[in-house]
Design a protein around this motif. Structure first.
Motif, PDB file in Angstrom:
ATOM      1  N   GLU A 117       1.631  -3.529 -11.302  1.00 49.31           N
ATOM      2  CA  GLU A 117       0.421  -3.559 -12.125  1.00 49.31           C
ATOM      3  C   GLU A 117      -0.481  -4.741 -11.773  1.00 49.31           C
ATOM      4  O   GLU A 117      -1.717  -4.628 -11.757  1.00 49.31           O
ATOM      5  CB  GLU A 117       0.778  -3.590 -13.619  1.00 49.31           C
ATOM      6  N   LEU A 118       0.117  -5.923 -11.472  1.00 51.57           N
ATOM      7  CA  LEU A 118      -0.686  -7.079 -11.085  1.00 51.57           C
ATOM      8  C   LEU A 118      -1.246  -6.901  -9.679  1.00 51.57           C
ATOM      9  O   LEU A 118      -2.349  -7.355  -9.377  1.00 51.57           O
ATOM     10  CB  LEU A 118       0.143  -8.358 -11.167  1.00 51.57           C
ATOM     11  N   ARG A 119      -0.472  -6.258  -8.807  1.00 53.64           N
ATOM     12  CA  ARG A 119      -0.946  -6.008  -7.450  1.00 53.64           C
ATOM     13  C   ARG A 119      -2.168  -5.103  -7.480  1.00 53.64           C
ATOM     14  O   ARG A 119      -3.151  -5.326  -6.767  1.00 53.64           O
ATOM     15  CB  ARG A 119       0.170  -5.361  -6.627  1.00 53.64           C
ATOM     16  N   ASP A 120      -2.152  -4.074  -8.327  1.00 53.52           N
ATOM     17  CA  ASP A 120      -3.298  -3.175  -8.442  1.00 53.52           C
ATOM     18  C   ASP A 120      -4.523  -3.911  -8.965  1.00 53.52           C
ATOM     19  O   ASP A 120      -5.644  -3.695  -8.500  1.00 53.52           O
ATOM     20  CB  ASP A 120      -2.960  -2.002  -9.374  1.00 53.52           C
ATOM     21  N   ARG A 121      -4.308  -4.793  -9.943  1.00 56.97           N
ATOM     22  CA  ARG A 121      -5.431  -5.548 -10.502  1.00 56.97           C
ATOM     23  C   ARG A 121      -6.030  -6.487  -9.459  1.00 56.97           C
ATOM     24  O   ARG A 121      -7.263  -6.590  -9.334  1.00 56.97           O
ATOM     25  CB  ARG A 121      -4.986  -6.349 -11.723  1.00 56.97           C
ATOM     26  N   ALA A 122      -5.165  -7.166  -8.708  1.00 58.10           N
ATOM     27  CA  ALA A 122      -5.660  -8.061  -7.662  1.00 58.10           C
ATOM     28  C   ALA A 122      -6.434  -7.282  -6.608  1.00 58.10           C
ATOM     29  O   ALA A 122      -7.452  -7.746  -6.091  1.00 58.10           O
ATOM     30  CB  ALA A 122      -4.499  -8.821  -7.027  1.00 58.10           C
ATOM     31  N   GLY A 123      -5.942  -6.087  -6.295  1.00 54.30           N
ATOM     32  CA  GLY A 123      -6.638  -5.252  -5.322  1.00 54.30           C
ATOM     33  C   GLY A 123      -8.015  -4.830  -5.814  1.00 54.30           C
ATOM     34  O   GLY A 123      -8.985  -4.809  -5.051  1.00 54.30           O
ATOM     35  N   ARG A 124      -8.126  -4.503  -7.108  1.00 53.77           N
ATOM     36  CA  ARG A 124      -9.416  -4.108  -7.670  1.00 53.77           C
ATOM     37  C   ARG A 124     -10.397  -5.269  -7.656  1.00 53.77           C
ATOM     38  O   ARG A 124     -11.586  -5.080  -7.398  1.00 53.77           O
ATOM     39  CB  ARG A 124      -9.237  -3.592  -9.100  1.00 53.77           C
ATOM     40  N   TYR A 134       0.658   5.439   7.937  1.00 56.50           N
ATOM     41  CA  TYR A 134       2.049   5.003   7.887  1.00 56.50           C
ATOM     42  C   TYR A 134       2.443   4.668   6.448  1.00 56.50           C
ATOM     43  O   TYR A 134       1.639   4.180   5.663  1.00 56.50           O
ATOM     44  CB  TYR A 134       2.250   3.776   8.771  1.00 56.50           C
ATOM     45  N   ARG A 135       3.697   4.918   6.137  1.00 52.58           N
ATOM     46  CA  ARG A 135       4.222   4.566   4.816  1.00 52.58           C
ATOM     47  C   ARG A 135       5.713   4.330   4.906  1.00 52.58           C
ATOM     48  O   ARG A 135       6.377   4.755   5.857  1.00 52.58           O
ATOM     49  CB  ARG A 135       3.921   5.666   3.794  1.00 52.58           C
ATOM     50  N   LEU A 136       6.263   3.638   3.919  1.00 50.49           N
ATOM     51  CA  LEU A 136       7.691   3.404   3.845  1.00 50.49           C
ATOM     52  C   LEU A 136       8.349   4.478   2.994  1.00 50.49           C
ATOM     53  O   LEU A 136       7.719   5.065   2.109  1.00 50.49           O
ATOM     54  CB  LEU A 136       7.976   2.025   3.235  1.00 50.49           C
ATOM     55  N   LEU A 137       9.613   4.718   3.276  1.00 52.99           N
ATOM     56  CA  LEU A 137      10.374   5.670   2.474  1.00 52.99           C
ATOM     57  C   LEU A 137      10.386   5.201   1.019  1.00 52.99           C
ATOM     58  O   LEU A 137      10.547   4.024   0.730  1.00 52.99           O
ATOM     59  CB  LEU A 137      11.803   5.760   3.011  1.00 52.99           C
ATOM     60  N   ARG A 185       0.848  -1.202   0.000  1.00 57.54           N
ATOM     61  CA  ARG A 185       0.000   0.000   0.000  1.00 57.54           C
ATOM     62  C   ARG A 185       0.878   1.245   0.000  1.00 57.54           C
ATOM     63  O   ARG A 185       1.973   1.253   0.567  1.00 57.54           O
ATOM     64  CB  ARG A 185      -0.879   0.030   1.260  1.00 57.54           C
ATOM     65  N   ASP A 186       0.372   2.303  -0.590  1.00 52.10           N
ATOM     66  CA  ASP A 186       1.086   3.575  -0.517  1.00 52.10           C
ATOM     67  C   ASP A 186       1.047   4.140   0.892  1.00 52.10           C
ATOM     68  O   ASP A 186       2.011   4.748   1.356  1.00 52.10           O
ATOM     69  CB  ASP A 186       0.458   4.584  -1.493  1.00 52.10           C
ATOM     70  N   ARG A 187      -0.079   3.952   1.532  1.00 51.31           N
ATOM     71  CA  ARG A 187      -0.253   4.478   2.888  1.00 51.31           C
ATOM     72  C   ARG A 187      -1.291   3.610   3.594  1.00 51.31           C
ATOM     73  O   ARG A 187      -2.269   3.206   2.988  1.00 51.31           O
ATOM     74  CB  ARG A 187      -0.713   5.931   2.834  1.00 51.31           C
ATOM     75  N   VAL A 188      -1.089   3.327   4.869  1.00 53.67           N
ATOM     76  CA  VAL A 188      -2.030   2.504   5.615  1.00 53.67           C
ATOM     77  C   VAL A 188      -2.161   3.058   7.028  1.00 53.67           C
ATOM     78  O   VAL A 188      -1.170   3.456   7.648  1.00 53.67           O
ATOM     79  CB  VAL A 188      -1.577   1.021   5.642  1.00 53.67           C
ATOM     80  N   THR A 189      -3.378   3.121   7.544  1.00 59.17           N
ATOM     81  CA  THR A 189      -3.622   3.684   8.869  1.00 59.17           C
ATOM     82  C   THR A 189      -3.430   2.615   9.947  1.00 59.17           C
ATOM     83  O   THR A 189      -3.462   1.409   9.670  1.00 59.17           O
ATOM     84  CB  THR A 189      -5.044   4.247   8.982  1.00 59.17           C
ATOM     85  N   ALA A 190      -3.259   3.097  11.175  1.00 58.13           N
ATOM     86  CA  ALA A 190      -3.131   2.174  12.307  1.00 58.13           C
ATOM     87  C   ALA A 190      -4.402   1.342  12.465  1.00 58.13           C
ATOM     88  O   ALA A 190      -4.342   0.159  12.800  1.00 58.13           O
ATOM     89  CB  ALA A 190      -2.830   2.958  13.588  1.00 58.13           C
ATOM     90  N   GLN A 191      -5.565   1.969  12.196  1.00 55.23           N
ATOM     91  CA  GLN A 191      -6.831   1.250  12.305  1.00 55.23           C
ATOM     92  C   GLN A 191      -6.905   0.114  11.283  1.00 55.23           C
ATOM     93  O   GLN A 191      -7.374  -0.980  11.585  1.00 55.23           O
ATOM     94  CB  GLN A 191      -8.005   2.216  12.092  1.00 55.23           C
ATOM     95  N   ASN A 219      -1.629 -13.938   2.172  1.00 55.10           N
ATOM     96  CA  ASN A 219      -2.098 -13.000   1.152  1.00 55.10           C
ATOM     97  C   ASN A 219      -1.166 -11.802   1.025  1.00 55.10           C
ATOM     98  O   ASN A 219      -0.870 -11.325  -0.077  1.00 55.10           O
ATOM     99  CB  ASN A 219      -3.512 -12.519   1.484  1.00 55.10           C
ATOM    100  N   LEU A 220      -0.712 -11.303   2.163  1.00 57.01           N
ATOM    101  CA  LEU A 220       0.190 -10.151   2.142  1.00 57.01           C
ATOM    102  C   LEU A 220       1.499 -10.486   1.440  1.00 57.01           C
ATOM    103  O   LEU A 220       2.038  -9.690   0.664  1.00 57.01           O
ATOM    104  CB  LEU A 220       0.466  -9.668   3.568  1.00 57.01           C
ATOM    105  N   LYS A 221       2.042 -11.674   1.709  1.00 57.91           N
ATOM    106  CA  LYS A 221       3.297 -12.065   1.069  1.00 57.91           C
ATOM    107  C   LYS A 221       3.121 -12.214  -0.439  1.00 57.91           C
ATOM    108  O   LYS A 221       3.978 -11.785  -1.226  1.00 57.91           O
ATOM    109  CB  LYS A 221       3.820 -13.368   1.670  1.00 57.91           C
TER     110      LYS A 221
END
Length: 324
Positions: free
Chosen positions: A112-119, A59-62, A16-22, A102-104
């Motif tokens: 591009e495949l990650r975005d498609r799977a997310g959609r 939260y996000r990674l550099l 993810r580009d950004r993910v909340t603590a919740q 799933n995360l791994k």
């Protein structure tokens, strides 16, 4: 356990580009306070993670950072079958393992495949249980599943419809089936293959005896044959019913699929006035009453006479109830 959770958080950040603590807390089934502590641990370990404050923060990674992925563990690889069945995975106690797997997998995909799977995940959802039914309590499910996996025999007390209602059975478990939100155990007993509804298992004991699993046993093939024979066993009798054209067309929505199909296959007519006679498979007179009442005034029982009389009595009582 904590190391695995930290890895899951890192993989989640990489997908993810950004993910909340919740969101992290919800994914990993922990408290937000635990997430805060884990984020501090990742930062202390040299992971370039930072948080953006505000409503749209998280939260996000550099940018450009990517950790070396670990391979799937044995449990995670085995749980991939349940990736599209989160409720089933939770029933079996595999919810956290499926999430990690799933995360791994998502983290390892190209963007591009990650975005498609997310959609796909955002737009399609499988809800296995039927309408108007709640999940049955199955306190012994995880123990049964463990015995199936590790090939150990089971002894249990079981509630059945026939008398005596409470029986004791010993079975070699061969598989689990999830049907319309209900779990079933398929096992081999001294009298052959049997199927048990897990919610009806009362007391359960895992035996040290190992299961001799038949090398040619096919769970899906067995279940298909079981369903077909179940309908045949269930419908010992039949009733002759006369239907209006409208009610005949509505049979698939008024009856269960097997009964409706059998009724339509037996149809004669239509008569000049549009009526059709069908042979409706029934289990017994008592169990047929609710199904026949569901057909409404567009159906008339012709035979057997005992069922016709019961319907007449029931409808007369209903008419009196409503003042007619």
């Amino acid at each position: 356990m904590r190391a695995s959770r930290l890895m899951s958080i890192l993989l989640l950040l990489q997908t993810r580009d950004r993910v909340t603590a919740q969101e992290i807390a919800g994914q990993l089934e922990v408290s937000i306070r635990t997430v805060y502590r884990d984020m501090e641990s990742l930062s202390a370990a040299g992971i370039p993670v930072y948080g953006d404050p505000g409503h749209d923060g998280g939260y996000r990674l550099l940018d450009g950072f990517r950790a070396k992925l670990e391979l799937l563990t044995t449990d995670e690889a085995g749980s991939l079958f349940f990736a599209g069945l989160p409720s089933a995975a939770a029933d079996l106690g595999l919810g956290a393992i499926v999430t990690a797997a799933n995360l791994k997998v998502m983290s390892a995909l190209p963007p591009e495949l990650r975005d498609r799977a997310g959609r796909v995940a955002e737009r399609f959802h499988l809800d296995a249980p039927g309408w108007y039914s709640e999940a049955e309590p199955t306190p012994h499910l995880t123990t049964v599943a463990d015995a199936v996996w590790n090939e150990h025999a089971l002894r249990f007390t079981y509630i059945r419809w026939a008398t005596p209602h409470l029986v004791t059975r010993t079975a070699e478990p061969l598989g689990l089936v999830l049907k319309s939100g209900n779990w079933y155990l398929v096992g081999h007993t001294g009298t052959g293959l049997r199927t048990y509804r897990i919610s009806r298992i009362m007391e359960l004991e895992v035996l040290p005896d190992s299961v001799s699993r038949p090398p040619d046993f096919d769970l899906a093939a067995y279940w298909a044959i079981y369903l077909e024979s179940f309908d045949q066993r269930r419908h010992h009798h039949s009733a002759l019913i006369r239907l209006t054209a409208e009610t005949f067309e509505r049979l698939p929505e008024l009856l269960d699929p097997a009964t409706a199909q059998a009724a339509r296959d037996s149809a004669t007519g239509p008569t000049p006035t549009g009526y059709r006679d069908i042979r409706l498979p029934i289990e017994s007179t008592d169990r047929a009453i609710p199904d026949l009442l569901r057909l409404g005034a567009g159906a008339e029982v012709l035979a057997p006479e005992s069922l016709r009389d019961r319907i007449a009595t029931e409808t007369a009582a209903m008419a009196r109830r409503y003042g007619h």
